[in-house]
Scaffold this motif. Structure first.
Motif, short mmCIF file in Angstrom:
data_model
loop_
_atom_site.label_atom_id
_atom_site.label_comp_id
_atom_site.label_asym_id
_atom_site.label_seq_id
_atom_site.Cartn_x
_atom_site.Cartn_y
_atom_site.Cartn_z
N GLU A 93 0.86 -1.17 0.00
CA GLU A 93 0.00 0.00 0.00
C GLU A 93 0.90 1.22 0.00
N LEU A 94 0.37 2.33 -0.44
CA LEU A 94 1.11 3.58 -0.40
C LEU A 94 1.05 4.17 1.00
N ALA A 95 2.16 4.68 1.45
CA ALA A 95 2.20 5.35 2.75
C ALA A 95 1.61 6.75 2.61
N ALA A 96 1.21 7.31 3.73
CA ALA A 96 0.71 8.68 3.75
C ALA A 96 1.80 9.63 3.27
N ALA A 97 1.40 10.76 2.77
CA ALA A 97 2.34 11.74 2.22
C ALA A 97 3.37 12.19 3.25
#
Length: 132
Positions: free
Chosen positions: A98-102
């Motif tokens: 999953e993509l991490a938060a910005a």
């Protein structure tokens, strides 16, 4: 009128409905599938997106690796190198992520050796190997 504008801005901020303009935050929460195609000295990792809809602006369309004499499409460099290293993924492995938060940050040491990687960089989390 000005008071109404301030009140609306305050309510949007408090409730989390304020505008945020990062591509990562607009991506779906479902996991993506990637393949580790480059694993080099000092945790330099390059991943090919195998499945999942990811904003094309977050990927490098084409990248050529001189050492492997290979051309790759739709790749990115793993920015979260320490977290990724702990997942135990080897070159050639398929995995979900999953993509991490910005605002995701790692606090670890990495060496400064250079290896050419694509310019696009993503921090990824919840990395899980698919193949044994």
């Amino acid at each position: 009128m000005r008071m109404n504008t301030l009140l609306v801005s305050l309510l949007l901020t408090i409730t989390g409905w304020s505008c945020k303009s990062t591509a990562v935050q607009n991506q779906p929460a479902t996991p993506f599938t990637g393949k580790l195609v480059i694993s080099e000295i000092c945790n330099h990792y390059v991943v090919v997106l195998v499945s999942g809809k990811l904003d094309p602006a977050l990927l490098t369309a084409r990248f050529y690796d001189e050492k492997r004499k290979s051309d790759y499409s739709n790749v990115f460099t793993v920015e979260s190198r320490c977290n990724f290293a702990e997942a135990g993924i080897s070159e050639g492995d398929l995995f979900t992520f999953e993509l991490a938060a910005a605002d995701y940050k790692e606090d670890c040491m990495v060496c400064m050796a250079y290896y050419p990687t694509p310019p696009t960089r993503l921090s990824i989390i919840n990395v899980k190997k698919i193949n044994p």
